[in-house]
Motif scaffolding. Structure first.
Motif, PDB file in Angstrom:
ATOM      1  N   LEU A 635       0.824  -1.203   0.000  1.00 34.06           N
ATOM      2  CA  LEU A 635       0.000   0.000   0.000  1.00 34.06           C
ATOM      3  C   LEU A 635       0.861   1.257   0.000  1.00 34.06           C
ATOM      4  O   LEU A 635       0.550   2.242  -0.675  1.00 34.06           O
ATOM      5  CB  LEU A 635      -0.930  -0.015   1.216  1.00 34.06           C
ATOM      6  CG  LEU A 635      -1.948  -1.173   1.265  1.00 34.06           C
ATOM      7  CD1 LEU A 635      -2.786  -1.109   2.528  1.00 34.06           C
ATOM      8  CD2 LEU A 635      -2.845  -1.148   0.032  1.00 34.06           C
ATOM      9  N   ILE A 640      -0.741   4.780  -1.245  1.00 33.22           N
ATOM     10  CA  ILE A 640      -1.986   4.797  -0.466  1.00 33.22           C
ATOM     11  C   ILE A 640      -1.633   5.215   0.954  1.00 33.22           C
ATOM     12  O   ILE A 640      -0.790   4.596   1.619  1.00 33.22           O
ATOM     13  CB  ILE A 640      -2.673   3.424  -0.479  1.00 33.22           C
ATOM     14  CG1 ILE A 640      -3.048   3.060  -1.925  1.00 33.22           C
ATOM     15  CG2 ILE A 640      -3.908   3.421   0.409  1.00 33.22           C
ATOM     16  CD1 ILE A 640      -3.661   1.678  -2.079  1.00 33.22           C
ATOM     17  N   ALA A 664      -8.336   2.631   4.108  1.00 32.17           N
ATOM     18  CA  ALA A 664      -7.502   3.766   3.711  1.00 32.17           C
ATOM     19  C   ALA A 664      -8.340   5.003   3.947  1.00 32.17           C
ATOM     20  O   ALA A 664      -9.224   5.326   3.136  1.00 32.17           O
ATOM     21  CB  ALA A 664      -7.085   3.655   2.262  1.00 32.17           C
ATOM     22  N   LEU A 669     -10.992  -1.190   2.074  1.00 30.21           N
ATOM     23  CA  LEU A 669     -10.381  -1.838   0.915  1.00 30.21           C
ATOM     24  C   LEU A 669     -10.668  -3.324   0.864  1.00 30.21           C
ATOM     25  O   LEU A 669     -10.770  -3.907  -0.217  1.00 30.21           O
ATOM     26  CB  LEU A 669      -8.867  -1.609   0.921  1.00 30.21           C
ATOM     27  CG  LEU A 669      -8.399  -0.150   0.890  1.00 30.21           C
ATOM     28  CD1 LEU A 669      -6.880  -0.098   0.924  1.00 30.21           C
ATOM     29  CD2 LEU A 669      -8.927   0.552  -0.350  1.00 30.21           C
ATOM     30  N   LEU A 699      -9.022   0.144  -4.413  1.00 28.92           N
ATOM     31  CA  LEU A 699      -7.570   0.293  -4.310  1.00 28.92           C
ATOM     32  C   LEU A 699      -7.074   1.301  -5.351  1.00 28.92           C
ATOM     33  O   LEU A 699      -6.220   2.154  -5.057  1.00 28.92           O
ATOM     34  CB  LEU A 699      -6.912  -1.057  -4.533  1.00 28.92           C
ATOM     35  CG  LEU A 699      -5.466  -1.222  -4.069  1.00 28.92           C
ATOM     36  CD1 LEU A 699      -5.386  -1.244  -2.558  1.00 28.92           C
ATOM     37  CD2 LEU A 699      -4.872  -2.506  -4.635  1.00 28.92           C
ATOM     38  N   VAL A 702      -7.958   5.103  -4.396  1.00 28.15           N
ATOM     39  CA  VAL A 702      -7.228   5.798  -3.322  1.00 28.15           C
ATOM     40  C   VAL A 702      -5.717   5.780  -3.546  1.00 28.15           C
ATOM     41  O   VAL A 702      -4.963   6.337  -2.745  1.00 28.15           O
ATOM     42  CB  VAL A 702      -7.552   5.170  -1.951  1.00 28.15           C
ATOM     43  CG1 VAL A 702      -9.027   5.296  -1.642  1.00 28.15           C
ATOM     44  CG2 VAL A 702      -7.115   3.704  -1.906  1.00 28.15           C
ATOM     45  N   SER A 703      -5.259   5.122  -4.630  1.00 32.71           N
ATOM     46  CA  SER A 703      -3.823   5.016  -4.856  1.00 32.71           C
ATOM     47  C   SER A 703      -3.302   6.222  -5.630  1.00 32.71           C
ATOM     48  O   SER A 703      -4.073   7.060  -6.096  1.00 32.71           O
ATOM     49  CB  SER A 703      -3.504   3.744  -5.638  1.00 32.71           C
ATOM     50  OG  SER A 703      -4.047   3.828  -6.943  1.00 32.71           O
TER      51      SER A 703
END
Length: 807
Positions: A635, A640, A664, A669, A699, A702-703
């Motif tokens: 992550l 993240i 997150a 997630l 994922l 929020v990455s």
């Protein structure tokens, strides 16, 4: 496209060898794929006249022919051919002659009778039997009456020719004709183009001569020309025409049919000849076929027509399929005395569709499909009429109907010389460009800083400036254009964020010692029982297959990690006890009212056993904390932030107290946890197994947070250890958050380095030891500053958790 070198010389004075011409055509974009010399190796074959035929005294199937092979020169030949007759002119191979395939003719005795030569069939002269009349395919080749005797047969039947096989691109339909290729040759060699004559005299129409053309669908037939010929005498066409048709790959049939094929091969304009007396009132109607309508085509097959097909009809019904094939009922036969010649333009797309649907592909349809010169319809009809009149096969009636609802308008394209030179990397002057295009029969005039180019009707493939630049490059010579590397962005494509992230995640896990696996999307519904899911679990609402391969693959998977458990089980059964696997795949959920399910990409991983050890490292158990550590690193690697692990409850799949939800910020997630012992037993796994499953869409969302870099510290840091006694139910994460808040800006790092339990502690308590690092960016910290912060941290821990300092 088969191109006869001798035929080509009728239109252009070619002063180079066939091989050199083939190379020039190839460099100009008309690739010559092969060259054929039909008469190569054939020697001493002459025309001969059969003077007398006698029966063979010793053989019923042989005859003795006395053949004149020159003025006052006779020879005796024994043959078994059944189609020979006295007075015929045939090819004769005299003693010493060489035939196709290397056969040499010698004197011989056949059943006691001397034979000095051989009467030749077309096959023995290297001709394709399919190109010969039906009565000559398996017998001696019969030459037309009046053929001179004693002359070399090779130039007579075209065996002294060179045939070039052109591999044309679909846009060059104009080169599917001898004149089209001749235009290219004239432009390449800078020679004048000699157009064939279409001169003929006409006779006035009689009161019974009527021709009417109605076009009901002008969108499919833009022009239709019909010309009437009378006093038609159907018979064989001249030798020179038969020879040229055979060279082009067309079988001679009769003078009328051969002329239509000849004009098609010469001009590229397909034509058709109707028996005029078989057309009711000379009335032609061009329309779409009616539903259920049929026609018997020239190949004697009944064709079912559809309303999408264009047909040629008279008032009684269809007489031809437009652009594809004529009908048997209006066929020209030996009894035909009047002919109506058709020369028309049909929509290429419609001809192609009709040809495909009927399973009929002809020389005509292949030309219509690529687009013909609509301005050449009348010229082609006149050329065919002139040929028939010249050979005495018909008289041309002064009656021609040209139904042309919307005459074509010349296309004019602006060509900028500077753009030509920029694209081709040349330095051509404007007049040079104009000369090159003029040689290709484009009309060019200068206009301001550019050239206005009028495109001739035979080039329907040219419509924009880039097409003209290609024409300039072709004639200028591709081999003269400089070799340069392309510049700029070659492709505008690229991977999207989720695609880049998927590759990044796979590479990271592979580098962390995990093996990527791909499991079946179809599973057994009993997998949910093995996982211990309750009956009301939403995961049991699955997508069922209507026709599954087997019961084991009857539904679409709703969870990804069960497939990984089967992989670990399969390996464990083969005594591979340790393993770390992952998969990035899709799970499927039903959507009420929708046919197709919802597909959600999911990342799952599973570990069991220990890591491989080494001489300088001991094996590490791959347990919950091992997988959690890999996940935290993953992550962080994908950008993240604000990641937390919250204890999860109420899940029968995982071991109580060893399962957590992964968050997150406020976005959940997925989940990570150790399998419940019962689930582990159901999968026949004898070691603890930890799995995780994350929603890859979330994922991705929020990455991608940007990486932040800080300069190396200039001042030394101060390390302190702090051990406190707290309740065992307090998560370390909460304790670390309190320490970080109380430590302020000078507390750079906090980590747990020891958990200790002892009987001297109160029940339900344990010791947690933290390593603290203090450091300031602008000064060296004093012991007093660090001591104050440590005291503040201790007070905050006492306040929030009742923690006491371990002694």
């Amino acid at each position: 496209m088969r191109v006869s070198f001798k035929w080509l010389q009728e239109y252009v004075d070619i002063d180079v060898a066939p091989e050199a011409l083939a190379e020039s055509l190839t460099l100009a974009g008309l690739a010559v794929e092969g060259m054929e010399e039909p008469g190569k190796g054939i020697e001493k074959v002459y025309t001969g006249k059969i003077l007398k035929i006698d029966a063979h005294p010793n053989a019923d199937k042989l005859v003795i022919c006395q053949v004149e092979v020159g003025e006052g020169e006779q020879t005796q030949i024994v043959t078994g051919a059944t189609n020979v007759r006295e007075g015929q002119v045939v090819p004769v191979a005299v003693v010493g002659a060489k035939l196709a395939g290397g056969l040499t003719i010698k004197k011989a005795k056949l059943r006691g009778v001397e034979s000095r030569g051989m009467l030749c069939s077309g096959d023995e002269l290297g001709l394709d039997p399919d190109m010969l009349p039906d009565d000559q395919r398996h017998g001696i080749m019969i030459l037309p009456a009046g053929t001179p005797v004693g002359v070399d047969v090779k130039p007579l039947i075209g065996l002294d020719d060179v045939i070039m096989e052109l591999e044309l691109t679909p846009n060059r339909g104009d080169c599917m004709s001898m004149l089209g290729v001749a235009r290219e040759v004239a432009a390449i060699l800078q020679k004048p183009l000699k157009l064939p004559s279409a001169d003929f005299s006409t006779i006035p129409p009689g009161p019974e001569d009527r021709v009417q053309i109605d076009i009901d669908d002008p969108d499919l037939c833009r022009r239709y020309v019909a010309r009437l010929l009378k006093n038609v005498k159907v018979g064989p066409s001249p030798v020179w025409m038969q020879q040229r048709l055979r060279a082009a790959g067309v079988r001679p049939i009769s003078n009328v049919v051969d002329v239509t094929n000849y004009v098609m091969m010469e001009t590229g304009q397909p034509m058709h000849a109707f028996d005029y007396h078989k057309l009711k009132d000379g009335h032609i109607i061009v329309r779409r076929a009616a539903k259920g309508e049929t026609i018997i085509s020239l190949d004697k097959a009944e064709r079912k027509l559809t309303p999408d097909m264009l047909v040629i009809t008279d008032p009684n019904g269809p007489v031809a399929v437009a652009g594809v094939m004529g009908g048997l009922d209006s066929e020209v036969t030996e009894n035909t005395t009047a002919v109506l010649l058709e020369s028309a333009y049909f929509k290429p797309v419609n001809v192609r569709r009709t040809s495909r649907d009927l399973g009929l592909r002809s020389e005509s349809s292949s030309r219509f499909e690529k687009g013909i010169d609509i301005t050449g319809c009348l010229r082609a009809a006149d050329r065919a009429a002139a040929l028939l009149a010249q050979m005495g096969a018909a008289e041309v009636v002064d009656l021609v109907v040209d139904n042309y609802p919307a005459p074509a308008v010349d296309k004019t394209v602006l060509l900028r010389p500077d753009r030509v030179n920029r694209i081709l990397d040349t330095e051509l002057a404007t007049d040079e460009i104009s000369t090159l295009l003029t040689r290709l029969q484009f009309k060019v005039r200068e206009e301001n800083d550019g050239l206005l180019v009028t495109v001739p009707g035979h080039r329907p493939d040219v419509g924009i400036e880039a097409d003209l630049i290609e024409e300039v490059a072709r004639l200028y010579g591709y081999n003269r254009v400089k070799n340069t590397l392309p510049t700029g962005v070659i492709t505008q494509g690229g991977r999207k964020h989720d695609q880049r992230l998927a590759i990044n995640v796979k590479n990271f896990l592979a580098q962390s010692g995990f093996y990527e696996v791909i499991t079946y999307s179809f599973v057994n519904i009993r997998v949910f029982d093995r996982l211990g899911l309750p009956e009301d679990s939403h995961y049991r609402s699955v997508v069922s297959l209507q026709n599954p391969l087997s019961e084991e693959q009857a539904v679409m998977r709703a969870l990804l990690f069960p497939g990984l458990l089967e992989v670990l089980q399969r390996n464990s059964n083969r005594r591979v006890k340790d393993g770390a696997v992952f998969e990035l795949g899709r799970v499927f959920y039903p959507r009420p009212g929708e046919t197709l399910p919802e597909e959600v990409p999911v990342l799952a991983a599973a570990v069991t056993g220990v890591t491989p050890g080494g001489w300088n490292a001991r094996p590490v158990p791959m347990d919950f904390y091992y997988l959690k550590g890999v996940l935290e690193a993953l992550l962080a690697h994908t950008g993240i932030k604000d990641v937390s692990f919250i204890p999860a409850t109420g899940n029968n799949v995982f071991h109580p107290g060893r399962v957590a939800s992964v968050l997150a910020g406020d976005v959940e997630l997925g989940i990570i946890g150790e399998l419940h012992p019962d689930v582990q037993e159901n999968y026949d796994l004898d070691q603890r197994v930890t799995v995780m499953e994350l929603d890859f869409n979330r994922l991705t969302r929020v990455s991608g947070a940007p990486k932040q870099y800080r300069p190396l510290p200039k001042f030394p840091g101060v390390d302190r250890d702090l051990a406190v006694v707290v309740r065992q139910d307090i998560p370390a994460r909460q304790v670390i958050e309190t320490i970080s808040q109380a430590g302020g800006s000078i507390l750079q790092d906090v980590r747990v380095f020891d958990i200790y339990r002892d009987e001297h502690f109160a029940p339900g308590e344990h010791s947690m030891a933290f390593a603290l690092k203090f450091q300031a960016a602008d000064r060296t910290l004093t012991d007093e500053e660090v001591a104050k912060k440590t005291e503040a941290i201790m007070q905050a821990l006492q306040r929030d958790f009742g923690a006491v300092l371990r002694k």
